[in-house]
Design a protein around this motif. Structure first.
Motif, mmCIF file in Angstrom:
data_model
loop_
_atom_site.group_PDB
_atom_site.id
_atom_site.type_symbol
_atom_site.label_atom_id
_atom_site.label_comp_id
_atom_site.label_asym_id
_atom_site.label_seq_id
_atom_site.Cartn_x
_atom_site.Cartn_y
_atom_site.Cartn_z
ATOM 1 N N ALA A 1 0.825 -1.239 0.027
ATOM 2 C CA ALA A 1 0.042 -0.017 -0.063
ATOM 3 C C ALA A 1 0.931 1.323 0.137
ATOM 4 N N PRO A 2 0.401 2.384 -0.486
ATOM 5 C CA PRO A 2 1.005 3.723 -0.068
ATOM 6 C C PRO A 2 1.076 4.087 1.160
ATOM 7 N N ALA A 3 1.807 5.119 1.271
ATOM 8 C CA ALA A 3 1.918 5.492 2.826
ATOM 9 C C ALA A 3 0.603 6.241 3.363
ATOM 10 N N ASN B 1 1.807 8.332 -5.235
ATOM 11 C CA ASN B 1 1.538 7.088 -5.660
ATOM 12 C C ASN B 1 0.067 6.439 -5.284
ATOM 13 N N ALA B 2 -0.551 7.164 -4.655
ATOM 14 C CA ALA B 2 -1.623 6.699 -4.161
ATOM 15 C C ALA B 2 -2.785 6.682 -5.313
ATOM 16 N N ALA B 3 -3.505 5.511 -5.619
ATOM 17 C CA ALA B 3 -4.472 5.615 -6.764
ATOM 18 C C ALA B 3 -5.892 6.010 -6.448
ATOM 19 N N PHE C 1 -16.970 9.228 14.035
ATOM 20 C CA PHE C 1 -15.357 9.476 14.058
ATOM 21 C C PHE C 1 -15.075 8.786 12.612
ATOM 22 N N VAL C 2 -14.013 9.661 11.857
ATOM 23 C CA VAL C 2 -13.775 9.405 10.514
ATOM 24 C C VAL C 2 -12.373 9.217 10.458
ATOM 25 N N ALA C 3 -11.964 8.252 9.547
ATOM 26 C CA ALA C 3 -10.424 8.146 9.217
ATOM 27 C C ALA C 3 -10.391 7.923 7.696
ATOM 28 N N VAL C 4 -9.123 8.213 7.172
ATOM 29 C CA VAL C 4 -9.121 8.076 5.692
ATOM 30 C C VAL C 4 -7.685 7.245 5.471
ATOM 31 N N SER C 5 -7.610 6.229 4.543
ATOM 32 C CA SER C 5 -6.439 5.388 4.180
ATOM 33 C C SER C 5 -6.219 5.574 2.831
ATOM 34 N N SER C 6 -5.112 5.270 2.428
ATOM 35 C CA SER C 6 -4.585 5.296 0.867
ATOM 36 C C SER C 6 -4.562 3.978 0.426
ATOM 37 N N LEU C 7 -4.954 3.731 -0.798
ATOM 38 C CA LEU C 7 -5.156 2.706 -1.828
ATOM 39 C C LEU C 7 -4.172 2.601 -2.879
ATOM 40 N N SER C 8 -3.528 1.622 -3.211
ATOM 41 C CA SER C 8 -2.565 1.340 -4.121
ATOM 42 C C SER C 8 -3.480 0.980 -5.487
ATOM 43 N N ALA C 9 -2.720 1.037 -6.735
ATOM 44 C CA ALA C 9 -3.144 0.658 -7.845
ATOM 45 C C ALA C 9 -4.022 -0.898 -7.760
ATOM 46 N N GLY C 10 -3.096 -1.432 -7.016
ATOM 47 C CA GLY C 10 -3.603 -3.140 -6.936
ATOM 48 C C GLY C 10 -4.636 -3.094 -5.686
ATOM 49 N N GLY C 11 -4.972 -2.199 -5.023
ATOM 50 C CA GLY C 11 -6.020 -2.449 -3.987
ATOM 51 C C GLY C 11 -5.523 -2.467 -2.685
ATOM 52 N N ALA C 12 -4.244 -2.359 -2.585
ATOM 53 C CA ALA C 12 -3.781 -2.447 -1.024
ATOM 54 C C ALA C 12 -3.979 -1.253 -0.209
ATOM 55 N N GLU C 13 -4.468 -1.344 0.891
ATOM 56 C CA GLU C 13 -5.038 -0.344 1.824
ATOM 57 C C GLU C 13 -3.916 -0.055 3.047
ATOM 58 N N SER C 14 -3.523 1.556 3.316
ATOM 59 C CA SER C 14 -2.896 1.472 4.135
ATOM 60 C C SER C 14 -3.483 1.592 5.542
ATOM 61 N N VAL C 15 -3.043 1.820 6.530
ATOM 62 C CA VAL C 15 -3.648 1.855 8.116
ATOM 63 C C VAL C 15 -4.353 3.228 7.787
ATOM 64 N N PRO C 16 -5.630 3.350 8.383
ATOM 65 C CA PRO C 16 -6.316 4.575 8.316
ATOM 66 C C PRO C 16 -5.546 5.436 9.373
ATOM 67 N N THR C 17 -6.009 6.697 8.907
ATOM 68 C CA THR C 17 -5.397 7.872 9.551
ATOM 69 C C THR C 17 -6.320 8.708 10.390
ATOM 70 N N PHE C 18 -6.685 8.784 11.418
ATOM 71 C CA PHE C 18 -7.903 9.326 12.255
ATOM 72 C C PHE C 18 -7.859 10.550 11.914
ATOM 73 N N ALA C 19 -9.256 11.199 11.785
ATOM 74 C CA ALA C 19 -9.504 12.662 11.527
ATOM 75 C C ALA C 19 -9.512 13.545 12.572
ATOM 76 N N GLY C 20 -8.936 14.466 12.861
ATOM 77 C CA GLY C 20 -9.130 15.313 13.834
ATOM 78 C C GLY C 20 -9.534 16.817 13.337
ATOM 79 N N ARG C 21 -9.546 17.707 14.346
ATOM 80 C CA ARG C 21 -9.969 19.111 13.730
ATOM 81 C C ARG C 21 -8.838 19.862 13.086
ATOM 82 N N ALA C 22 -9.234 20.684 12.022
ATOM 83 C CA ALA C 22 -8.230 21.231 11.145
ATOM 84 C C ALA C 22 -7.401 22.076 12.117
#
Length: 429
Positions: free
Chosen positions: A342-344, A368-370, A406-427
């Motif tokens: 997966a990407p970072a 490199n995140a798809a 609660f919300v989080a976002v993870s990165s996806l590779s072109a092959g579908g591999a998923e990174s660890v989700p990053t928790f969303a905080g306040r901007a």
């Protein structure tokens, strides 16, 4: 995007099916070899060709080199070393870590899998008596080698570091050395998987626990400032720091393995009042977790080899369960493969939506995140329940009230591999 990910998921399933599975016979053979060095105490003779920690380290390096030669020299072996002095080594000792680097397309981003190669008996200063250290921690070192045998057949985006650390029993010194090396060399550490005591199923009181493995993780990062901790608590992210998110990812990976183990998410950095080699990484802010057996046998930890009536002491190979160790190895292998492919993980993930019935999510684009996967759950749930895949670095979740989710976002590779989700905080303001 959805059709691409569906095809990618099929591709990843095929790759996983084709991957070799950990073999209990190889794990047993590796543990037996490590035990054969007599003692692996950090202060034992580093130059003896057959006995002591030096012989054990040279054997581990030779095994990694042999594995690397089978994949076109895809694994480069190197040592890092430093002298340490402390209460358990008042005259000083040279601590040597043996590392194998399976370079990915991104040489600076790493996934580290490790165990400690040193052993001890009842007296931590005793560097000469037999200290087989079968479960603590030849089991972890054997796991690392087996992971290298399996994953060396594949290519990844991140670099995989296979590590045998010294000096754990003296003060986590080998881990400190590797964590500080990571910082000095500017590595982006995606994950640290510490495997320590991962090969027994019969506990101190006679109970057998063969259906689960404990994974320990911190919630709020030890490296965060007071201000950062306050911000995390204000966002409700106490259970979603990077290491806890990594542990949850391991849990989700393990759930996909047929006939595998349940991951017991132990919500503390380590066993009560005790520590391990992942802790120096936590102090520097890296996501790090510890794998350990579902139940421990204290008569087989840090003990002189002896018998007291019917009670037997000593960390010997006959107390181990190699089919169980193979299952723990399989979880490590599948986790490494996913995260290294997966990407970072995204950074700068934030949410907005006060006084609104919608939630807006933003994050920094990842090289490199798809695509990206937005995950969310109600505040009274422990695991992610909903998700949405997108290609941009911003999205609006209609009807998702920010106060209650609660919300989080993870990165996806072109092959579908998923990174660890990053928790969303306040901007940041």
């Amino acid at each position: 995007m959805r059709s691409i990910l569906l095809l990618s998921a099929l591709f990843l399933a095929t790759a996983a099916d084709a991957r070799d599975t950990p073999r209990r016979e190889r794990l047993r053979a590796d543990v037996a070899t490590l035990v054969s060095f007599g003692t692996r105490h950090t202060a034992s003779d580093p130059d003896d060709p057959k006995r002591g920690i030096g012989a054990a380290r040279r054997w581990f390096a030779s095994e990694l080199t042999r594995i690397g030669s089978g994949c076109g020299d895809c694994i480069t072996v190197a040592n890092i070393a430093r002298g340490f002095t402390g209460p358990r080594a008042p005259n000083g000792v040279k601590v040597v870590d043996v590392l194998g680097f399976q370079q990915g397309s991104d040489p600076k981003r790493v996934v580290i899998v490790m165990g400690h190669i040193d052993s001890r008996v009842s007296n931590v200063m005793d560097a000469t008596s037999d200290a087989p250290g079968a479960n603590d921690d030849a089991s972890g070192v054997a796991l690392v080698l087996e992971a290298a045998r399996i994953l060396s057949k594949e290519k990844f985006d991140a670099t995989i570091v296979y590590a045998a650390l010294s000096g754990e029993e003296q003060g986590l010194w080998g881990a400190q050395l590797l964590a500080e090396t990571a910082k000095e060399r500017g590595w982006t550490v995606t994950a640290v998987l510490n495997n320590d005591i991962v090969g027994n199923t019969l506990g101190q009181d006679g109970r057998r626990v063969a259906d689960r493995v404990r994974v320990f993780s911190e919630g709020i990062r030890a490296s965060e400032t007071i201000e950062q901790q306050i911000a995390r608590r204000a966002a409700g992210g106490e259970d979603d720091g990077p290491s806890r998110a990594l542990a949850k990812t391991v849990d989700s990976v393990a759930a996909t393995l047929p006939g595998g183990l349940d991951v017991f998410l132990d919500r503390r950095p380590d066993r009560f009042g005790r520590g391990g080699d992942h802790e120096p990484f936590l102090k520097l802010g890296y996501p790090a977790i510890r794998f350990s057996v579902g139940v421990e046998n204290y008569d087989a930890q840090h003990q002189d080899l002896r018998r007291d009536g019917t009670r037997i002491y000593g960390d010997t190979i006959d107390r181990m369960d190699f089919p169980y160790l193979a299952k723990v190895t399989a979880i490590n292998v599948a986790t490494i493969a996913r995260l290294a492919a997966a990407p970072a993980a995204p950074t700068g993930v934030s949410i907005d939506g006060a006084l609104s019935t919608d939630t807006t999510v933003r994050w920094s684009p990842v090289a490199n995140a798809a695509g990206y996967r937005i995950r969310w759950r109600r505040n009274d749930a422990q695991g992610w329940t909903d998700s949405r895949d997108v290609t941009g670095a911003q999205a609006v979740l209609r009807g998702v009230i920010v106060d209650d989710h609660f919300v989080a976002v993870s990165s996806l590779s072109a092959g579908g591999a998923e990174s660890v989700p990053t928790f969303a905080g306040r901007a940041p303001r």
